[in-house]
Each structure stands twice: as structure tokens, then as C-alpha cells.
Motif scaffolding. Structure first.
Motif, PDB file in Angstrom:
ATOM      1  N   PRO A   1      17.785  14.392  86.682  1.00 26.73           N
ATOM      2  CA  PRO A   1      16.731  14.327  87.694  1.00 26.73           C
ATOM      3  C   PRO A   1      16.145  12.923  87.732  1.00 26.73           C
ATOM      4  O   PRO A   1      16.121  12.236  86.714  1.00 26.73           O
ATOM      5  N   PHE A   2      15.729  12.488  88.911  1.00 22.50           N
ATOM      6  CA  PHE A   2      15.083  11.182  89.029  1.00 22.50           C
ATOM      7  C   PHE A   2      13.703  11.258  88.386  1.00 22.50           C
ATOM      8  O   PHE A   2      13.094  12.330  88.342  1.00 22.50           O
TER       9      PHE A   2
ATOM     10  N   LYS B   1      10.860  11.361  89.184  1.00 21.72           N
ATOM     11  CA  LYS B   1       9.921  11.622  90.276  1.00 21.72           C
ATOM     12  C   LYS B   1       9.479  13.072  90.144  1.00 21.72           C
ATOM     13  O   LYS B   1       9.970  13.799  89.284  1.00 21.72           O
TER      14      LYS B   1
ATOM     15  N   TYR C   1      14.537  13.818  98.209  1.00 21.02           N
ATOM     16  CA  TYR C   1      15.141  12.489  98.197  1.00 21.02           C
ATOM     17  C   TYR C   1      16.251  12.352  99.237  1.00 21.02           C
ATOM     18  O   TYR C   1      16.243  11.440 100.063  1.00 21.02           O
ATOM     19  N   GLY C   2      17.226  13.275  99.189  1.00 18.32           N
ATOM     20  CA  GLY C   2      18.370  13.181 100.094  1.00 18.32           C
ATOM     21  C   GLY C   2      17.960  13.256 101.551  1.00 18.32           C
ATOM     22  O   GLY C   2      18.272  12.351 102.342  1.00 18.32           O
TER      23      GLY C   2
ATOM     24  N   ILE D   1      16.290   9.923 102.577  1.00 18.08           N
ATOM     25  CA  ILE D   1      17.082   8.713 102.812  1.00 18.08           C
ATOM     26  C   ILE D   1      18.012   8.870 104.006  1.00 18.08           C
ATOM     27  O   ILE D   1      18.320   7.911 104.680  1.00 18.08           O
ATOM     28  N   HIS D   2      18.436  10.108 104.278  1.00 18.48           N
ATOM     29  CA  HIS D   2      19.331  10.287 105.413  1.00 18.48           C
ATOM     30  C   HIS D   2      18.572  10.548 106.704  1.00 18.48           C
ATOM     31  O   HIS D   2      19.178  10.726 107.743  1.00 18.48           O
ATOM     32  N   GLY D   3      17.266  10.628 106.629  1.00 16.38           N
ATOM     33  CA  GLY D   3      16.465  10.865 107.833  1.00 16.38           C
ATOM     34  C   GLY D   3      16.697  12.236 108.432  1.00 16.38           C
ATOM     35  O   GLY D   3      16.791  12.383 109.649  1.00 16.38           O
ATOM     36  N   LEU D   4      16.816  13.267 107.573  1.00 17.55           N
ATOM     37  CA  LEU D   4      17.159  14.598 108.074  1.00 17.55           C
ATOM     38  C   LEU D   4      15.938  15.406 108.470  1.00 17.55           C
ATOM     39  O   LEU D   4      16.059  16.420 109.146  1.00 17.55           O
TER      40      LEU D   4
ATOM     41  N   ILE E   1      12.790  22.311 104.023  1.00 17.51           N
ATOM     42  CA  ILE E   1      14.075  22.006 103.379  1.00 17.51           C
ATOM     43  C   ILE E   1      13.935  22.126 101.858  1.00 17.51           C
ATOM     44  O   ILE E   1      14.776  22.726 101.180  1.00 17.51           O
TER      45      ILE E   1
ATOM     46  N   ARG F   1      18.844  19.572  94.630  1.00 16.63           N
ATOM     47  CA  ARG F   1      18.833  18.230  95.203  1.00 16.63           C
ATOM     48  C   ARG F   1      20.109  18.011  96.015  1.00 16.63           C
ATOM     49  O   ARG F   1      20.080  17.445  97.102  1.00 16.63           O
ATOM     50  N   ALA F   2      21.238  18.486  95.434  1.00 18.51           N
ATOM     51  CA  ALA F   2      22.509  18.265  96.115  1.00 18.51           C
ATOM     52  C   ALA F   2      22.600  19.078  97.399  1.00 18.51           C
ATOM     53  O   ALA F   2      23.100  18.588  98.413  1.00 18.51           O
TER      54      ALA F   2
ATOM     55  N   ALA G   1      20.205  20.075  99.274  1.00 17.28           N
ATOM     56  CA  ALA G   1      19.152  19.781 100.250  1.00 17.28           C
ATOM     57  C   ALA G   1      19.697  19.026 101.445  1.00 17.28           C
ATOM     58  O   ALA G   1      19.140  19.090 102.528  1.00 17.28           O
ATOM     59  N   VAL G   2      20.795  18.290 101.289  1.00 13.65           N
ATOM     60  CA  VAL G   2      21.356  17.581 102.439  1.00 13.65           C
ATOM     61  C   VAL G   2      22.432  18.430 103.103  1.00 13.65           C
ATOM     62  O   VAL G   2      23.147  17.960 103.968  1.00 13.65           O
TER      63      VAL G   2
END
Lengths: 271, 435, 460
Positions: free
Chosen positions: A115-116, A118, A126-127, A130-133, A143, A180-181, A183-184
């Protein structure tokens, strides 16, 4: 052990390598570290919504192979992949292909929970961030919640979403990494021995989770434990010294393996 | 791919792909930008190194040569009023300047008028008379003989002439007449630049052409000798104690906190310590290398202790256990086994500490090593200055010629530091064992 | 006898003691068979004797050297009694007496009591020299003889020697505490004296600094010329400029070297950058004063700006260059300490490299980076030579980087160099500034070291 002498390691794999509804397909894949070759002529399909287990003795190259599926081996100096790895017909090693996009589609969970540093919320967010989802904060909250629910972690952490993710137990951390994985919303999730650092109870929870996830995702899992492969996977691939020896439905691999090497491994004669 | 029906509100994976694709251009631009920030930062740092060195070298290289004028000199003892060359009192009273003055008049016979002559005499260094005296004393057979002597020119002439050779003369400090004379001398081959011996052999002087760094180099040498003699044994002993013998208790922790903090205390504070404790309380005389060495010892000790501890730590415990197993006492283990194995690492640390001490200026200003000292120190108790302080003093001097000297002195200082640091690297590479 | 001669004799006697101790132990061993019957090796008996020979004598010599002069001088001055009242007068008279006694000043023309005191000083000096010689030599031989006689087969010489060695090692380690104590005492006592004439509040909050005008002692309190605020702001301004230069450059170069650069580039670029840390500060001072300051002034002039010759910008930016390698090597250490699995986790999500660095690596390394920046700040605040050579002398209360400001360290140097009467408010002010400097840097260092230590524990 007589096996190696009687029958040299085959250049051809045996079993059902191919799949009608393939999500990812690898053809004649060779992987090199500098001058050293780690993977020899592997051809394999991973089907839609399938859980593919990869087993084999330590150093057989199964983790290397797994990492090549979302190009995480790019980060390793001097690593080179020859052959075709394609996802939905698109070559992963095409120079025009974007790794960022690829990795958003093919997620990965690592051996040790990472884990980060955070909060739990920020780890999952996080994901999408950064991807703007996520269009809005509400969107993001949603999400995060659904990912945590899918990773069966929501009930344990919903009251402390803003505490650091590093404060969770090992099993919870690994489930956080899975949340985390997903989530995107990737199409494929790669798992590199996800339970090797966990205790049996946490392992059982993750295995349960893998089964649930297979409804929505295609999963490739590298594992040390044959029992785990037997419990969670649909098909099992056996690797030996960088070569793919046998791929077959899991039940068949563990009851009547086609190849002597596979048999030797699962009966515990070596490995 | 089957979409989970319960998640109808969430976009489908294909939507994600589109979103991600749309964001890629922006994200890769950010990536490139970020990379460039890094490159620019490194380029800035490297450029700073380059500019610093080029600046110093371009300013200072000239100081290694100095302008000399060939002047005919007749050592006329009768005119000097000297009968016995061994009588120091006679020598001291003699008008040595007259020797080169008449020589200059001979060289440029057209010069007339008092002010013009004074200008002419000012062309050579006003230490030239003493140079001639030393020359005669060293070689008494020159008495009543004639010879042509290359006398060092005055610093303004020197600056102008060297500028002239480079095609960019600095004329602000020379007169029209002097420029004419220099042209005359130049065409006659009576003026030239030669190796600057004064710079390497003399102490400080108010006259740039007479000033040298040898005094400061000797001062630095004496000071560093004291620093090394004190800080190395003490530092190594302290490191041995802390690594091998110290019990884990509050006192030991307190020592460690003190060492770590002292390593980061501004150097000028050590100067205040030297002034208040050594000079005012213990009455150590100002300006002497012993005092400088004491202050620098206290300053470099933390560095030496910290590096020595690292060197001791690197010796594997198996060696200690082997020796203890043979029945050696703890002290014997340390003295016979740990210390020799850790020595290269400790020496490396000590050299780095010495390099720090050699470059240190601020604390020495506090304890009077900033005095103007002409004589070259001969002992640990002679008033002295050190190289960096000499640089500071010259940098503060208004004469333009001192800029060149300062830069040259900096080059010498940097030369010493480079030698010390490469030695340290060499020792580490050649002697240090890898376990 | 001279102290150095005495020292030489003591060492010679110690060497003699070593060999006689060694010999005696052999003699003791002879009737027993071999040296195996001794408790320790013969050399330990030798060292034991040498230690007892030299150590007490040297201790006496050192203490005598340190305190004898002070004691004799105060005895002399006490003899003069009410003739001397003022502190300044005291030092002056004492110096005169010493100079007359040594012959540096002719006795003619001096007051009678000075001449008399000088004669007394000479006679005392002669007596004390002889007394010292006799005492030291007696102690030396007595110590040696005593330990020589103690040598016997069952005497634990090795334990005794190791005991002394152990104490010596402890003493060396404790020197760090003594040094700190020395620093605290030297700045504290003088500062207390200073604060008796100038109130603390005025020093800390006053905005006018001109120590030159404070000659008359009775006017200091009311003139308000010891307000150190302009010095504090000047120090802060220059340090802030330095940090503005050093933090981004140092941090970004550390990031590039740790994350992007090829190993080959890293191997050559890193030591090159670290050259900046090895350059003596006096060189930076020269560079700032002669190259950077005129450059900035000309540059400003071409934009129509009026830049001071000794602008804070020149000193600050050069100081920033000096600090770059501190920040970059500390940041490099902490960045490489962030586990690779963190980066993998982020990259596997589809983050780009810079996103990974900004969102995962830097936050993970943040405590270490902050610690490094604090250490660098403390370094900037305490830096002396650059500002002495390139910053101004006048205490301006301004935040304009193009103007000249002065700093705490500059004032310490200007107040204490040159010949000053030691106890004047002017010199004492330097110690008060030193106290401030020490407190601030100590606080910063302490904080920084704690943060860095905590951070290290996190990933160890």
C-alpha cells in the motif's frame, strides 16, 4: 531422478494451450535478461473470465512471464521480450502501444502487500485520480466504496477510510491492494503469489475473493501453493526451467497430469 | 467482458479506455516536463561547478607569472656607504633603492624632471632595493661589479603589461608616460614576464608583487599537523569506545546526541569557543597554529568519530567472535583485529576531516589568525595565518593585482583539497575490504 | 626548566619505566620456570610501570600550565589592592607588569608599583619553575617506583592496563559533551554580561542596530543601538534566497539521478555535483563578491533596476549553490530508500513515472526530505564566509533582495576581529548573537535529526 534422463524437457508443450474465447494470447514468447534466457517458446491463451494458475518450481520463470503480460518487466534493466503477446488482438509490444493505457487495462497485485503511504481512501482513489476516471468527488467516493466492497474490505475499513493504509494487517493490506487494482476497472488482473506473505486465515479470505472476482475479471495468478491453484483456478499451467510443460483444466492437472514432469512436481518428487 | 449489473452507474471498461486515451497526451507532456526539470537542475549544478572553476582559473592563471624589468646595476659599495658586507647595521642604513634608480635612469636616459623620475622609479617594485641587498649578501663577489638584474615590476605595471600581452591592457593605474616607457622597454627586450618565484616563497605583503603564499601554506601545515595529531587519536578512541565498549544507557545516548549535533553546529561558533575558552580563560596566545589546531580539532572530531564508527561497524562480528573464542580479552580483540581492519576506513574519514579543516576560515577569524603576518612561521608557536584566511585577506585588499593573487591562492588551496580527496578515494578503493 | 624540556624528560623516564618493568617481570618469572606463570605478558607489566610513571606527572604538568599564570596574576593584582578598581584598568596594568617583567617594556618611566610588581612577578616565576620541575620529577619517579615494586607473578597487570585504557577511551568520547558544554558556557556567560547592560527584550525586538555608536556605557540602554531584528531578518532573507535556489535544484537533481539517470550517468554526475560541497566557503565568498554580485548589478542596471553592490541576492544565490549537494545527497539517500515495491505498485496501476514519483515516492520520502531541508537551512543560517565577503555591513530592515543586508554571522565577525577591548558591550554583543545562532541551529538540527531517524526506522 530419472525423468530428465528418460525424457528431455520437451520443446513442445502438452495439453490445452489454446482457448476459444481468449482474452490474452501469447505465441512463441521468449524472454531474456541480458544474455540469459528466462522463458523459452511459450504459447498460451488466457480465456475470458478465466482464472489461470501458473505453478512450477522456484526459478522456473513463471513470475517473469506474468510480469511480461502488463510490461512490468520494462522496469528491469536489460529485459527483452521476443514473440507475440496480444490482448484482444492488439500486440502488447507494439511500439505504438501505450504502457500506461495497457496497465490500466491489466492490473497487478504483488507478492508483498505494497500500500502507498497514504490513507486507505487515497490508496483506492489513486488510480481513478491519475487516469481522470472520476468526474466529481461523489463519483470518486462511489468508486472507492464499490472497489472496497468488491475486495470484501469495506465493512472492515469504512469507519477509518482516512487512516493510513499501512496501519492495516497484512491480509487487509493485500485486499486493499486488490481494491486499488480493481478501482480502475481493469479487464485482466495479474497476481504474483498474492498470499505468500500472509497467514492461512488471510489467505483463505483472498482465495474466496479471487473466486468472486472471477465473475467480472480475467485473472492470472502465479502461486507457490498447489492447493491454492487447485482451489481457485479453472486452468493450470505448469512451468519448468523456463518452458511451459503442460496446460490443462485444473482438475485434470492435479488428478491425471499428462506430462511426467508435471506429475513429478505435483506428487512432490521435486520442486 | 461481463459488466457487473449492480454497477450500472459506473462507466464501462471501454469508456475507461477512451477517458484514459484522452488524458494520455496531457500526461505525457507532464512526464516530459518533469524529466526536463530534472535535466535542467543537474545542468544548473554542473554549470555552477564549471563556471566556478573557469572563473577562478581565468582570473588566477596570470599570477603564476610576473613582469620583470632588466635593470643594469652597479654595486658601488662606496656610494652605498658600506665598507663591510657583514656589518648588518651598515647594510640596514644603506640606500639600496639608489642602485636600481640609477639603473633605471641609465635605461631610459631621456627622463628628466622630478615628477617624471618619481614615476619612473615607481615602475619597479618598492621591494626591489631589498632584493638587491639580498642578492649582494648572498654573493659578495658582486661588490663593485656591474650586472643586469631582472627586477620585479610594480603591481600596476605588472597588471598593465600582462593585459597588454593578452591584448586587453588595463590602463587606469598607469600614466601615459609609463605606457610609453613600457613600449620602449618592450621593443628593447628589457621587459618580460617570468615565473613568479615570490608567490611561492614569500609571506604576505602589502605590495601585491611581493606577496606570496608560502607563509600561509606553512601556517596551514602547522595547524593541520596539530589538528591531525589531536583529532585522529581522540576521534578513533571515541569511536572505539562508542562502538565496542559503551553500555547502552542514557549517558551513551547523550554522548551520541552531542556528537550528532556538534557535526552540524556552525563553524563560527567553534571560533567563539576558542576565543572565550582557549584565549580568555586558558590564556593561549592568539594567532598561533596550536590554537588554530585546537579549535579545528574540536570542529573536525564529530566527522572523524562518525566515519570511524562506520568503519568499525563494517568489520563483521564473526572476526570478533573468532578472536574472543581464542581467549583474547575484549581489548585485545579490538586492538589486534578490529582496529587494523577498520584502519583504511578511519584514515579515509580522517583525510576528509582534514580537507574540511584545511578549507575552514570562519572560526580562525575569531582567534586572531587573520592578522597581517609577513614572516614565514617556523614553529607551532609562531603567529601564522592559513591559506583560506590568506585568501580572505587578499580578497579584501583594494589593489587590483590582488584579485589575481587571490584566485591563484584559491587554485593552490583547491589543488591541495583535490589531492587529499583523491587520496581518500584511492585508500578506500585499494585498501578497504569488502566483506 | 622549560615545560617542553620537562615533558621530554617525563617521556624518557616513562620509556625507561617500561623496560625496567618488563625486565622485572622476567626476573620474577625466572624462578617460577617461564613467563607462562605470570598473570599477564611481560609487556603489560612494562606498560603498567610506564603509565604510572608518566600519567600523574603529566596531569600535574597540564594542570599547572593551565592555572599557574592565572593564579600568579591574580595574586599580584591582589597585592596592588585598591590601586586598581576598573576592569579595563586591571587588564591594562597587568599587561604592563608582564611586559616590564619580560623586558619588552623599559622599566624606566613606569610607575613604581608596576616596577615592583614586575620584580615580584619575576621572582615568583623563577620559584614556580623550580617547584614545578622538582614536583613533576618526584611524582614521576615515585609513581614509577611504586608500580615497579608491585610487579609480582599474580599481579593482574593486563587488567590494570586495560582499565586505564578503558578510562582513556571514555574520556575521548566524553569530549563531545565537554565541547558542547564549552560552547554553551562561552556564549552564555558573555551573553549574560551583555544582557545586564542591554535588556533581552531590546536585543530581540529592537529594530535598530549600530554597535559603533555605543561607546559610552551609560548610554547603551537608552540609545537602542543593539536591536538585532535587522540582523535576524537579513539572515532570514539571505537564507531564504539560498533555499529558493538550493531546494528545487537539489531535489530535482536527486530525483533525476535516482529515478531516471542511467547508472553510468549517475556514476559520473553525482561526484561532480558533490565537488560543490567540497569547495571551501571562502572560495564561494570570493566568487560571490567578485563575479556574481557585479553580474547581478549589471543585469539589474540593464533592466533599469538599482541593485546594491552587496545585494542579498548575490550572497544568497551563491550560498544556494553551495547547499545544492547537501540537499541532493540527503534527498538521494531517502529516495533510494523508498522500497521498489511502492514504485511497482504505482506503475502497475498505469501511472507514468513522474506521476509515480510525485504521488508515491516523494510523499513516502517526505519526512527524510524535510529533515534534509532543515539541516540545509541550519547550514545556511550559520554560514559565515560567503556573507562576510559578499553581504553588507549596514543593518537594513528590508525584504528586498536587491538591497544590501547584514547577517548575524557577519556582525559576529566584524565585532570580534581587530583589536577590541574584550569586555566592552560591543564584543559581548557578538557572544549574544552567537548564543542566538547556537540556539536556532541547535533547534533545527535536533528537529531534523529526529525526523530523519524516525524516517529511517520506518523502512529498516
Amino acid at each position: 531422478m530419472a525423468i530428465n534422463n528418460d525424457r528431455p524437457i520437451p520443446t513442445q508443450s502438452v495439453g490445452a494451450q489454446f482457448h476459444d474465447n481468449a482474452r490474452m494470447s501469447m505465441r512463441d514468447v521468449n524472454i531474456f535478461y541480458g544474455d540469459k534466457q528466462a522463458i523459452f517458446d511459450v504459447s498460451l491463451d488466457i480465456g475470458q473470465n478465466e482464472v489461470m494458475a501458473m505453478i512450477g518450481p522456484s526459478g522456473c520463470g513463471k513470475s517473469t512471464f506474468l510480469r511480461s503480460l502488463n510490461r512490468m518487466n520494462d522496469t528491469i534493466e536489460g529485459c527483452r521480450v521476443v514473440g507475440d503477446i496480444a490482448m484482444d488482438g492488439q500486440d502488447l509490444y507494439d511500439s505504438k502501444l501505450d504502457v500506461v493505457e495497457l496497465r490500466a487495462r491489466v492490473g497487478m497485485v504483488f507478492q508483498k502487500p505494497n500500500p502507498f503511504p497514504k490513507s486507505i481512501y487515497d490508496n483506492v482513489a489513486y488510480g481513478p485520480k491519475i487516469h481522470g476516471l472520476a468526474e466529481s468527488r461523489v463519483d470518486l467516493d462511489e468508486i472507492v466504496e464499490s472497489s472496497l466492497r468488491k475486495a470484501s474490505l469495506w465493512n472492515e475499513v469504512k469507519d477509518r477510510l482516512h487512516q493510513p493504509g499501512t496501519g492495516l494487517s497484512g491480509g487487509q493490506q493485500q485486499r486493499l491492494c486488490i481494491a486499488r487494482a480493481i478501482a480502475v476497472n481493469p479487464e485482466v488482473i495479474l497476481m504474483d503469489e498474492p498470499c505468500s506473505a500472509l497467514d492461512p486465515i488471510a489467505t483463505a479470505k483472498i482465495e474466496e475473493l479471487i473466486e468472486e472476482l472471477s465473475e467480472n475479471f480475467t485473472i492470472a495468478i502465479v502461486t507457490h501453493s498447489m492447493q491454492q491453484a487447485a482451489r481457485v483456478s479453472h486452468r493450470t499451467a505448469y512451468f519448468h526451467l523456463g518452458r511451459l510443460i503442460e496446460v490443462n483444466p485444473t482438475e485434470q492437472v492435479f488428478t491425471m497430469p499428462e506430462h511426467e514432469l508435471t506429475e513429478g512436481y505435483i506428487t512432490g518428487r521435486f520442486g | 467482458m461481463t459488466e457487473p449489473t449492480s454497477q450500472a452507474a459506473r462507466p464501462t471498461p471501454t469508456d475507461h479506455s477512451a477517458t484514459i486515451k484522452a488524458s494520455l497526451k496531457r500526461r505525457y507532456r507532464a512526464e516530459t516536463r518533469f524529466r526536463w526539470y530534472g535535466r535542467i537542475a543537474i545542468a544548473f549544478g554542473l554549470a555552477a561547478v564549471l563556471v566556478l572553476f573557469v572563473d577562478i582559473i581565468s582570473k588566477g592563471h596570470g599570477a603564476f607569472k610576473t613582469t620583470h624589468i632588466a635593470v643594469p646595476v652597479e654595486y658601488d659599495l662606496a656610494q652605498l656607504g658600506v665598507r663591510d658586507l657583514n656589518d648588518n647595521q651598515q647594510l640596514a642604513l644603506a640606500d639600496w633603492d639608489a642602485l636600481f634608480k640609477s639603473g633605471l635612469r641609465e635605461l631610459l636616459p631621456d627622463v628628466s624632471g622630478r615628477s617624471a623620475r618619481r614615476e619612473l622609479y615607481r615602475m619597479v617594485s618598492n621591494g626591489a632595493g631589498y632584493d638587491l641587498k639580498d642578492r649582494l649578501q648572498a654573493n659578495p663577489r658582486l661588490a663593485n661589479q656591474r650586472e643586469q638584474v631582472w627586477l620585479s615590476a610594480d603591481d600596476d605595471i605588472d597588471t598593465y603589461f600582462k593585459g597588454l600581452l593578452d591584448g586587453d591592457p588595463y590602463t587606469a593605474r598607469v600614466t601615459e608616460q609609463q605606457i610609453e616607457w613600457i613600449d620602449e622597454l618592450r621593443s628593447a627586450g628589457q621587459i618580460r614576464t617570468q615565473w613568479n618565484r615570490n608567490f611561492w616563497t614569500r609571506g604576505d605583503s602589502r605590495e601585491p608583487e611581493q606577496a606570496g603564499i608560502w607563509g600561509a601554506v606553512m601556517g596551514s601545515l602547522f595547524t593541520l599537523a596539530i589538528t591531525f595529531a589531536l583529532s585522529f587519536p581522540i576521534g578513533v578512541s571515541a569511536a572505539i569506545y562508542l562502538e565496542e565498549f559503551a553500555p547502552r544507557n542514557r549517558f551513551t545516548d547523550f554522548i551520541e546526541i552531542n556528537i550528532n549535533n556538534l557535526a552540524a553546529v556552525p563553524s563560527i561558533i567553534f571560533g567563539l569557543l576558542g576565543l572565550a575558552i582557549f584565549i580568555n580563560f586558558f590564556g593561549v596566545p592568539r594567532s598561533i597554529p596550536i590554537l588554530g589546531g585546537l579549535v579545528l580539532t574540536l570542529m573536525t572530531l564529530p566527522t572523524i568519530i562518525i566515519t570511524s564508527r562506520a568503519a568499525i561497524k563494517a568489520v563483521p562480528p564473526s572476526i570478533r567472535e573468532a578472536a574472543l573464542g581464542m581467549g583474547a580479552s575484549k581489548h585485545q580483540v579490538v586492538l589486534h583485529h578490529v582496529l587494523p581492519l577498520a584502519m583504511p576506513g578511519m584514515l579515509t574519514g580522517a583525510i576528509i576531516g582534514m580537507a574540511q579543516a584545511l578549507g575552514e576560515t570562519a572560526p580562525l577569524l575569531m582567534i586572531g589568525m587573520v592578522a597581517f603576518i609577513v614572516d614565514i612561521p617556523q614553529a607551532f608557536t609562531d603567529p601564522a595565518t592559513v591559506l583560506p584566511v590568506q585568501i580572505f585577506l587578499w580578497a579584501d585588499s583594494p589593489e587590483r593585482a590582488f584579485v589575481e593573487k587571490t584566485s591563484a591562492a584559491i587554485m593552490v588551496l583547491l589543488g591541495f583539497l583535490i589531492i587529499m580527496n583523491t587520496t581518500a578515494v584511492w585508500i578506500r578503493k585499494r585498501l578497504e575490504r569488502r566483506w | 626548566m622549560q615545560a617542553s624540556t620537562l615533558l621530554f624528560i617525563v617521556i624518557a623516564l616513562a620509556v625507561f619505566g617500561y623496560f625496567s618493568g618488563y625486565g622485572r617481570s622476567l626476573k620474577v618469572a625466572k624462578p617460577l620456570g617461564s613467563i607462562r606463570h605470570l598473570h599477564s605478558l611481560p609487556s603489560y607489566y612494562g606498560i603498567q610501570t610506564a603509565i604510572w610513571c608518566a600519567l600523574p606527572a603529566l596531569a600535574l604538568l597540564a594542570i599547572w600550565q593551565l592555572f599557574a599564570d592565572t593564579l600568579i596574576h591574580s595574586y599580584l593584582m591582589a597585592g596592588l589592592g585598591e590601586l586598581i578598581t576598573d576592569q579595563a584598568d586591571y587588564n591594562l596594568t597587568l599587561n604592563r607588569i608582564i611586559n616590564v617583567a619580560s623586558g619588552a617594556l623599559p622599566a624606566t618611566g613606569q610607575s613604581d608599583y608596576v616596577v615592583a610588581a614586575a620584580a615580584q612577578l619575576n621572582s615568583i616565576a623563577a620559584i614556580q619553575k623550580w617547584a614545578l620541575t622538582i614536583l613533576v620529577l618526584t611524582l614521576c619517579s615515585a609513581g614509577g617506583l611504586w608500580s615497579w615494586r608491585r610487579i609480582a607473578a599474580d599481579f593482574r597487570a593486563r587488567a590494570a592496563v586495560e582499565n586505564v585504557l578503558q578510562k582513556f577511551l571514555l574520556a575521548c568520547a566524553s569530549l563531545a559533551i565537554l565541547t558542547t558544554l564549552g560552547i554553551v558556557m562561552s556564549v552564555l556567560f558573555e551573553s549574560i554580561q551583555f544582557f545586564q547592560t542591554v535588556p533581552v527584550s531590546e536585543f530581540v525586538f529592537g529594530t535598530s542596530w549600530s554597535p559603533q555608536t555605543a561607546i559610552r556605557v551609560d548610554q547603551i540602554g537608552s540609545s537602542g543601538s543593539f536591536g538585532a531584528v535587522p540582523l535576524f531578518t537579513g539572515t532570514l532573507l539571505i537564507s531564504a534566497i539560498a533555499m529558493v535556489v538550493a531546494v528545487p535544484v537539489g531535489l530535482m537533481s536527486a530525483i533525476y539521478l535516482a529515478e531516471y539517470a542511467s547508472p553510468k550517468f549517475r556514476r559520473s554526475a553525482k561526484p561532480l555535483l558533490e565537488i560543490l560541497a567540497g569547495v571551501p566557503t571562502v572560495v564561494y565568498g570570493f566568487f560571490a563578491a567578485l563575479t556574481v554580485a557585479p553580474l547581478i548589478r549589471d543585469l539589474g542596471a540593464s533592466f533599469g533596476l538599482n541593485v546594491a553592490a552587496e545585494s542579498a541576492l548575490a550572497a544568497g544565490s551563491v550560498m544556494g549553490i553551495m547547499i545544492i549537494p547537501f540537499i541532493s545527497s540527503l534527498a538521494d539517500d531517502v529516495i533510494t530508500a523508498v522500497p521498489q515495491s511502492m514504485r511497482d505498485g504505482s506503475l502497475a496501476m498505469g501511472a507514468t513515472k513522474s506521476e509515480t514519483i510525485r504521488n508515491v515516492v516523494i510523499p513516502a520520502a517526505l519526512p527524510g526530505i524535510v529533515g534534509g531541508i532543515l539541516l540545509a537551512a541550519s547550514r545556511a543560517i550559520g554560514e559565515t564566509m560567503i556573507v562576510v565577503m559578499a553581504a553588507g555591513m549596514a543593518a537594513n530592515l528590508t525584504a528586498n533582495p536587491l538591497e544590501a543586508v547584514t547577517t548575524v554571522t557577519v556582525q559576529i565577525v566584524t565585532l570580534l576581529t581587530g583589536d577590541q577591548e574584550f569586555d566592552s558591550a560591543k564584543t559581548l554583543a557578538a557572544f549574544a548573537l552567537g548564543l542566538m545562532l547556537f540556539i536556532v541551529t541547535l533547534g533545527l538540527n535536533f528537529l531534523a535529526l529526529r525526523i530523519v531517524k524516525k524516517y529511517r526506522e520506518q523502512y529498516d
